[in-house]
Design a protein around this motif. Structure first.
Motif, short mmCIF file in Angstrom:
data_model
loop_
_atom_site.label_atom_id
_atom_site.label_comp_id
_atom_site.label_asym_id
_atom_site.label_seq_id
_atom_site.Cartn_x
_atom_site.Cartn_y
_atom_site.Cartn_z
N CYS A 136 0.87 -1.16 -0.17
CA CYS A 136 -0.14 -0.04 0.08
C CYS A 136 0.85 1.04 0.13
CB CYS A 136 -0.86 0.15 1.28
SG CYS A 136 -2.17 -1.11 1.32
N VAL A 137 1.94 1.38 0.60
CA VAL A 137 2.55 2.38 0.74
C VAL A 137 3.36 2.89 -0.46
CG1 VAL A 137 5.07 3.26 1.67
CG2 VAL A 137 3.66 2.05 3.24
N ILE A 138 3.71 2.02 -1.32
CA ILE A 138 4.44 2.54 -2.67
C ILE A 138 3.29 2.87 -3.51
CG2 ILE A 138 6.47 0.93 -2.43
CD1 ILE A 138 5.02 -0.87 -4.50
N LEU A 139 2.08 2.72 -3.17
CA LEU A 139 0.83 3.18 -4.21
C LEU A 139 0.14 4.44 -3.55
CD1 LEU A 139 -0.62 0.00 -5.15
CD2 LEU A 139 0.82 1.23 -6.64
N ALA A 140 0.77 4.61 -2.57
CA ALA A 140 0.18 6.11 -1.76
C ALA A 140 0.16 7.19 -2.65
CB ALA A 140 0.62 6.31 -0.50
N GLY A 141 -0.82 7.85 -2.84
CA GLY A 141 -0.89 9.24 -3.34
C GLY A 141 -1.12 9.18 -5.18
N LYS A 142 -1.12 7.71 -5.54
CA LYS A 142 -1.55 7.54 -6.72
C LYS A 142 -3.10 8.14 -7.37
CE LYS A 142 2.17 5.06 -8.06
NZ LYS A 142 3.02 5.56 -9.09
N THR A 143 -3.22 8.59 -8.32
CA THR A 143 -4.32 9.14 -8.48
C THR A 143 -5.16 8.50 -9.65
OG1 THR A 143 -3.68 11.32 -7.91
CG2 THR A 143 -5.52 11.63 -9.44
N PHE A 144 -6.37 8.26 -9.75
CA PHE A 144 -7.03 7.39 -10.84
C PHE A 144 -8.31 8.21 -11.30
CE2 PHE A 144 -5.13 4.82 -7.69
CZ PHE A 144 -4.35 3.74 -8.35
N ARG A 145 -8.49 8.10 -12.42
CA ARG A 145 -9.69 8.72 -12.97
C ARG A 145 -11.05 7.99 -12.48
NH1 ARG A 145 -8.71 13.71 -14.34
NH2 ARG A 145 -6.55 13.78 -15.40
N GLN A 146 -12.46 8.56 -12.84
CA GLN A 146 -13.52 8.23 -11.95
C GLN A 146 -13.78 6.71 -12.42
OE1 GLN A 146 -15.83 8.53 -10.34
NE2 GLN A 146 -17.53 7.48 -10.82
N GLN A 147 -13.51 6.39 -13.66
CA GLN A 147 -13.74 5.03 -14.08
C GLN A 147 -13.12 4.03 -13.61
OE1 GLN A 147 -12.95 7.26 -16.01
NE2 GLN A 147 -11.67 6.84 -17.86
N GLU A 148 -11.88 4.22 -12.98
CA GLU A 148 -10.97 3.10 -12.72
C GLU A 148 -10.80 3.19 -11.25
OE1 GLU A 148 -7.28 5.44 -13.89
OE2 GLU A 148 -7.46 4.54 -15.89
N ALA A 149 -10.42 2.15 -10.74
CA ALA A 149 -10.37 1.69 -9.30
C ALA A 149 -9.13 0.96 -8.75
CB ALA A 149 -11.41 0.79 -8.87
N PHE A 150 -8.55 1.10 -7.54
CA PHE A 150 -7.30 0.47 -7.50
C PHE A 150 -7.52 -0.82 -6.83
CE2 PHE A 150 -7.87 3.24 -3.78
CZ PHE A 150 -7.84 2.18 -2.62
N ASN A 151 -6.56 -1.90 -7.24
CA ASN A 151 -6.46 -3.15 -6.49
C ASN A 151 -6.13 -3.07 -5.14
OD1 ASN A 151 -7.04 -4.24 -9.08
ND2 ASN A 151 -4.88 -4.08 -9.56
N ARG A 152 -6.90 -3.78 -4.17
CA ARG A 152 -6.78 -4.10 -2.79
C ARG A 152 -6.34 -5.48 -2.77
NH1 ARG A 152 -9.68 -0.21 0.18
NH2 ARG A 152 -10.89 1.13 -1.26
N HIS A 153 -5.47 -5.77 -1.76
CA HIS A 153 -5.30 -6.99 -1.02
C HIS A 153 -6.25 -7.35 0.05
CE1 HIS A 153 -3.61 -5.54 2.42
NE2 HIS A 153 -2.71 -4.51 1.48
N PRO A 154 -6.45 -8.53 0.55
CA PRO A 154 -7.18 -8.78 1.70
C PRO A 154 -7.03 -8.06 3.07
CG PRO A 154 -6.81 -10.93 0.61
CD PRO A 154 -6.14 -9.76 0.03
#
Length: 335
Positions: free
Chosen positions: A173-191
């Motif tokens: 999660c740390v290395i992805l902090a601050g990543k910006t996505f557009r409305q139609q996109e979502a970021f992947n999550r781990h459990p």
């Protein structure tokens, strides 16, 4: 400077955890009524089970729909009038993959039957089915919340969603902090991921960003070791190694492997060793790597034949601190 998650996002996250946790507790209690006749006992609990899941879906969705305008007011200071309205009831009955929630729930019975077929006793099979049910239900409810967030964001013309940490956080999660996505996109999550998607209608979204390195720099050495996966990785970071290189070494199952070089046990990874990888170019400067050459790994990619030593092995073989830093750079950990 590390930015903090907006208060409305923290409150929303805590509320959703409570809603989902309460639902999963009820689901687990109902599952404990299951008996050796799986289908008959499931038929007895199914109406109550689906009622719990449907109610939780509606409550989670309602919370998500209300969250977006609240956080927009906090982040942007302005909340556009919605283009359309929605209600939590519209998110009930369907899982994130588009299949009925009833089918998802019955999958736990199928799991229990498969466990019996594989040789487990009834009690163990039911335990596995119960774990499958709670995991599936938790994922489904999280997906419901994210779907409602996107619908509410679309209604208010949200331009960006910024991923923010909710410390303590793991390395992925740390290395992805601050990543910006557009409305139609979502970021992947781990459990278990509790990072937040923070919406903004500002073009830059600067008020809702976070700095991964600032987060790591602010941690104690022990916490850095935990986030980066080992004491050696933590020391490598403090010696100048790039956190992205360290964390991405583990991004695939089995990526870090044991091996031997001249009878000495080592740990190595193949991450970054293709011609497009940073480690490939760093390692190709070493004479012994040049001598061993490259190979095609069964796909279109070529890799160096020499193993990319993990920091743990580098510190084991290094003569001194200066030599360790030299090897960290040679194997592509220092960018």
């Amino acid at each position: 400077m590390l930015q903090t998650v907006p208060e409305s996002a923290l409150s929303y996250s805590a509320g959703q955890r409570v809603e989902i946790g309460a639902a999963l507790s009820s689901v687990a209690r109902l599952w404990r009524r299951m008996g050796p006749d799986f289908d008959a006992s499931y038929s007895a609990i199914e109406p109550s089970l689906l009622a719990v899941l449907f109610t939780a879906q509606e409550r989670v969705a309602e919370g998500a729909l209300a969250y977006v305008p609240k956080v927009l007011a906090e982040v942007d200071g302005d909340v556009p009038d919605p283009l359309y309205s929605s209600a939590g009831s519209r998110f009930v009955g369907v899982a994130g993959d588009g299949l009925p929630v009833a089918s998802l729930a019955y999958g736990s019975v199928i799991q229990a039957k498969r466990s019996v077929a594989s040789g487990l006793d009834v009690a163990s099979a039911l335990a596995q089915g119960g774990r499958h049910l709670t995991l599936s239900a938790g994922t489904m409810l999280s997906d419901t919340g994210r779907s409602a967030e996107k619908v509410s964001g679309g209604a208010r013309r949200v331009k960006t969603w910024t991923r923010m940490l909710n410390p303590p956080s793991c390395g992925r999660c740390v290395i992805l902090a601050g990543k910006t996505f557009r409305q139609q996109e979502a970021f992947n999550r781990h459990p278990g991921c509790d990072c937040r998607n923070v919406p903004s209608n500002e073009d830059t979204g600067d008020d809702a960003t976070t700095d991964p390195k600032a987060y790591l720099d602010g941690l104690s050495a022990d916490e850095q070791d935990r986030v980066l996966g080992s004491k050696a990785n933590g020391q490598a970071f403090r010696d100048g190694a790039d956190m992205n290189q360290l964390i991405n070494a583990y991004r695939k199952a089995g990526a870090v492997r044991p091996g031997q070089v001249h009878g000495v046990g080592i740990k190595y990874t193949r991450e970054g060793t293709t011609r497009r990888g940073h480690a490939y170019w760093q390692m190709s400067q070493a004479q012994y790597v040049k001598e061993q050459g490259v190979f095609r790994d069964g796909s279109k990619y070529f890799r160096v034949k020499s193993p990319r030593l993990m920091p743990e092995s580098i510190y084991q073989i290094a003569k001194d601190q200066a030599d360790a830093k030299r090897l960290l750079k040679l194997y592509g950990w220092v960018v």
